[in-house]
Design a protein around this motif. Sequence first.
Motif, PDB file in Angstrom:
ATOM      1  N   ARG A  64       0.854  -1.184   0.000  1.00 48.28           N
ATOM      2  CA  ARG A  64       0.000   0.000   0.000  1.00 48.28           C
ATOM      3  C   ARG A  64       0.893   1.238   0.000  1.00 48.28           C
ATOM      4  N   PHE A  65       0.285   2.400  -0.185  1.00 52.59           N
ATOM      5  CA  PHE A  65       1.060   3.637  -0.136  1.00 52.59           C
ATOM      6  C   PHE A  65       1.672   3.822   1.251  1.00 52.59           C
ATOM      7  N   GLY A  66       0.904   3.489   2.292  1.00 55.58           N
ATOM      8  CA  GLY A  66       1.425   3.583   3.657  1.00 55.58           C
ATOM      9  C   GLY A  66       2.557   2.606   3.908  1.00 55.58           C
ATOM     10  N   THR A  67       2.538   1.454   3.216  1.00 57.56           N
ATOM     11  CA  THR A  67       3.626   0.487   3.347  1.00 57.56           C
ATOM     12  C   THR A  67       4.939   1.088   2.870  1.00 57.56           C
ATOM     13  N   ILE A  68       4.869   1.831   1.759  1.00 55.97           N
ATOM     14  CA  ILE A  68       6.071   2.467   1.220  1.00 55.97           C
ATOM     15  C   ILE A  68       6.588   3.529   2.189  1.00 55.97           C
ATOM     16  N   LEU A  69       5.684   4.370   2.700  1.00 59.24           N
ATOM     17  CA  LEU A  69       6.101   5.458   3.587  1.00 59.24           C
ATOM     18  C   LEU A  69       6.656   4.933   4.914  1.00 59.24           C
ATOM     19  N   GLY A  70       6.100   3.845   5.404  1.00 57.70           N
ATOM     20  CA  GLY A  70       6.548   3.300   6.690  1.00 57.70           C
ATOM     21  C   GLY A  70       7.406   2.061   6.549  1.00 57.70           C
ATOM     22  N   CYS A  71       7.989   1.894   5.375  1.00 60.07           N
ATOM     23  CA  CYS A  71       8.734   0.667   5.076  1.00 60.07           C
ATOM     24  C   CYS A  71       9.860   0.408   6.079  1.00 60.07           C
ATOM     25  N   ASN A  72      10.553   1.451   6.519  1.00 61.77           N
ATOM     26  CA  ASN A  72      11.682   1.270   7.430  1.00 61.77           C
ATOM     27  C   ASN A  72      11.263   0.798   8.817  1.00 61.77           C
ATOM     28  N   LEU A  73       9.955   0.786   9.099  1.00 63.42           N
ATOM     29  CA  LEU A  73       9.471   0.294  10.382  1.00 63.42           C
ATOM     30  C   LEU A  73       9.025  -1.166  10.311  1.00 63.42           C
ATOM     31  N   ALA A  74       9.047  -1.742   9.120  1.00 60.77           N
ATOM     32  CA  ALA A  74       8.566  -3.112   8.947  1.00 60.77           C
ATOM     33  C   ALA A  74       9.454  -4.100   9.701  1.00 60.77           C
ATOM     34  N   VAL A  75       8.821  -5.073  10.317  1.00 60.50           N
ATOM     35  CA  VAL A  75       9.532  -6.164  11.001  1.00 60.50           C
ATOM     36  C   VAL A  75       8.861  -7.472  10.582  1.00 60.50           C
ATOM     37  N   LEU A  76       9.578  -8.279   9.807  1.00 70.89           N
ATOM     38  CA  LEU A  76       9.049  -9.566   9.367  1.00 70.89           C
ATOM     39  C   LEU A  76       9.553 -10.654  10.307  1.00 70.89           C
ATOM     40  N   LYS A  77       8.655 -11.569  10.694  1.00 76.64           N
ATOM     41  CA  LYS A  77       8.997 -12.604  11.675  1.00 76.64           C
ATOM     42  C   LYS A  77       8.715 -13.985  11.121  1.00 76.64           C
ATOM     43  N   ASP A  78       9.418 -14.977  11.682  1.00 76.39           N
ATOM     44  CA  ASP A  78       9.174 -16.358  11.289  1.00 76.39           C
ATOM     45  C   ASP A  78       8.019 -16.936  12.100  1.00 76.39           C
ATOM     46  N   ILE A  79       7.787 -18.226  11.937  1.00 76.37           N
ATOM     47  CA  ILE A  79       6.651 -18.868  12.608  1.00 76.37           C
ATOM     48  C   ILE A  79       6.776 -18.775  14.128  1.00 76.37           C
ATOM     49  N   LYS A  80       8.025 -18.787  14.637  1.00 78.32           N
ATOM     50  CA  LYS A  80       8.243 -18.738  16.077  1.00 78.32           C
ATOM     51  C   LYS A  80       8.189 -17.316  16.639  1.00 78.32           C
ATOM     52  N   GLY A  81       7.955 -16.331  15.763  1.00 71.69           N
ATOM     53  CA  GLY A  81       7.886 -14.950  16.222  1.00 71.69           C
ATOM     54  C   GLY A  81       9.223 -14.255  16.299  1.00 71.69           C
ATOM     55  N   LYS A  82      10.274 -14.890  15.762  1.00 77.12           N
ATOM     56  CA  LYS A  82      11.603 -14.288  15.785  1.00 77.12           C
ATOM     57  C   LYS A  82      11.806 -13.430  14.545  1.00 77.12           C
ATOM     58  N   LYS A  83      12.438 -12.277  14.719  1.00 78.10           N
ATOM     59  CA  LYS A  83      12.649 -11.367  13.600  1.00 78.10           C
ATOM     60  C   LYS A  83      13.554 -11.987  12.554  1.00 78.10           C
ATOM     61  N   LYS A  84      13.134 -11.889  11.286  1.00 78.81           N
ATOM     62  CA  LYS A  84      13.944 -12.358  10.158  1.00 78.81           C
ATOM     63  C   LYS A  84      14.753 -11.166   9.648  1.00 78.81           C
ATOM     64  N   LEU A  85      15.975 -11.045  10.133  1.00 78.16           N
ATOM     65  CA  LEU A  85      16.799  -9.880   9.847  1.00 78.16           C
ATOM     66  C   LEU A  85      17.028  -9.695   8.351  1.00 78.16           C
ATOM     67  N   GLY A  86      17.428 -10.770   7.662  1.00 76.50           N
ATOM     68  CA  GLY A  86      17.718 -10.659   6.241  1.00 76.50           C
ATOM     69  C   GLY A  86      16.483 -10.318   5.425  1.00 76.50           C
ATOM     70  N   ALA A  87      15.376 -10.998   5.695  1.00 74.76           N
ATOM     71  CA  ALA A  87      14.142 -10.757   4.948  1.00 74.76           C
ATOM     72  C   ALA A  87      13.616  -9.345   5.179  1.00 74.76           C
ATOM     73  N   THR A  88      13.682  -8.893   6.425  1.00 78.71           N
ATOM     74  CA  THR A  88      13.214  -7.538   6.736  1.00 78.71           C
ATOM     75  C   THR A  88      14.031  -6.491   5.986  1.00 78.71           C
ATOM     76  N   ARG A  89      15.326  -6.671   5.974  1.00 75.73           N
ATOM     77  CA  ARG A  89      16.192  -5.701   5.300  1.00 75.73           C
ATOM     78  C   ARG A  89      15.995  -5.748   3.789  1.00 75.73           C
ATOM     79  N   LEU A  90      15.852  -6.935   3.228  1.00 76.27           N
ATOM     80  CA  LEU A  90      15.614  -7.074   1.786  1.00 76.27           C
ATOM     81  C   LEU A  90      14.291  -6.416   1.397  1.00 76.27           C
ATOM     82  N   PHE A  91      13.254  -6.606   2.215  1.00 75.29           N
ATOM     83  CA  PHE A  91      11.946  -6.007   1.938  1.00 75.29           C
ATOM     84  C   PHE A  91      12.051  -4.480   1.852  1.00 75.29           C
ATOM     85  N   LYS A  92      12.781  -3.893   2.782  1.00 74.62           N
ATOM     86  CA  LYS A  92      12.947  -2.438   2.769  1.00 74.62           C
ATOM     87  C   LYS A  92      13.653  -1.977   1.494  1.00 74.62           C
TER      88      LYS A  92
END
Length: 487
Positions: free
Chosen positions: A353-381
């Motif tokens: 969404r447009f808001g996703t682009i504006l707030g992209c640097n705040l995104a935190v992607l997690k795995d099934i166990k709830g742990k942050k996926k550092l590489g995936a989060t950074r790649l997404f940004k």
Amino acid sequence: MSNEENQEEQITTVFDPTFPSPESLEAGFRAFVIPRPPHSTSAHQAPKPPGDPPQLVNITIAGTHLVDKDGDYMSGGGAWLGKEDSRNLSIKIPSHLATPGAGEIAAFLAIASSLPNNAPLNVMVKSNKLRKDLTTNLPRLEDTDWMDHPDRVLMTVLVSQLRTRSALTTLMGWKAPMPKTNADEAMTLATTGMNKPTHDSVKTTIDPSLELTGLKLNIGTQRLFYKSIKKIQTTPKSRRLTLMNMAMTQYAVCNMNRTTPTNEQIWSSIRNCETPINIRGFLWKCLHGAYKIGEFWDKIPNCENRGKCSLCDLPESMEHILLDCNQSSASRVIWEAAADLWKKREANWPQIRFGTILGCNLAVLKDIKGKKKLGATRLFKILVLESAHLIWKLRCERVIKFGGDKEKYHSDPEILNRWIHAINMRLKFDRLLTDSKRYGKKAIKIDTVLKTWSSLLKDEDNLPDNWIHQKGVLVGMTSRRPPGRTR
């Protein structure tokens, strides 16, 4: 926490109730003082009543804070004195005063106001910052009129309240020897306070004889003077587009992270040091709606047609340019390419969404166990920000450089090649920025770069495990030749 910080928290510090007085003539001048009518009463402590003083009161203070689903701030504080002690209290902070540190300050203020002034207090606070602000940092904060403090109102009231006390007030950190139940009970009270249906009344007024305002002239800097001038000026009117874009950003980030970011967090995120400076400027202007597109031209006679999209003739906006225009080859090709590259490693490409682009640097992607996926989060940004910025640049070339000449519009292969080049440049810069000899502490960790780009590289099976210094490392997408060329 380092050993030095741990040892520092175990040291008992004493609050100095002495009202500050200038050590020299030049130190006695202050600017931006709040005008007050003259008063005859000087600053003083409460007199000690006759008889033996009360016993030492041990208090454990805690605070908690969150942002609810509507974007409203919620802060609570708790003060625990003992099991089933009637003086235990929990407090909910009014939303206009709510900050991450407000709960602890308000609980300290409330309990200090409720106890006898001649009762010595030993206060164990969770926040090391609060302890320092009441001791070592206090002279500097008062000299600068609490300029940069997020809890200026509550802190000035707390300091004035502690100065009226005739007994000793000592402060210790939670790392000091104390039963764990004290901290648990205080946190329980703080959470209870935050969850109250209505906020409590918090003292925000100060006895004029105890109030110290203004910036000390002999320590003032250009930055402090400028901030003081801005503070006394009339609050600027909020921009409608800014408010709308902030709301869209909060909604989109909440959908990703399940927590709503504050306005301050959003503004801070666009200044992320890993984001290229040109994209930081792009995000700032998008949040403010500062680009001269769409309704900007509606107010200019004979230029109203410039507010419409040159491809579909609909009203143009940044959201329309980046996402909604069905006739835009740039938007279609680039977002498809970003999703394709993402799916080489990850399962699902998040909805953009447009808001996703504006707030992209705040995104935190997690795995099934709830742990942050550092590489995936950074790649997404990286994918989202590079893609959005390139779509905007191609739109500007189409409208300004090509002047609307459809024969010169970018072809699909050209758009894809531009995008692949942009992503490869980010990969190149990531590799260069791992040089710790050159960049010191600012260098990116090699492991971070490897996690970001793993499974996305061309001929990755033939690359070593650590390919940072390998030549010719590219993302695994092949550029296309423009049509009509037979090289």
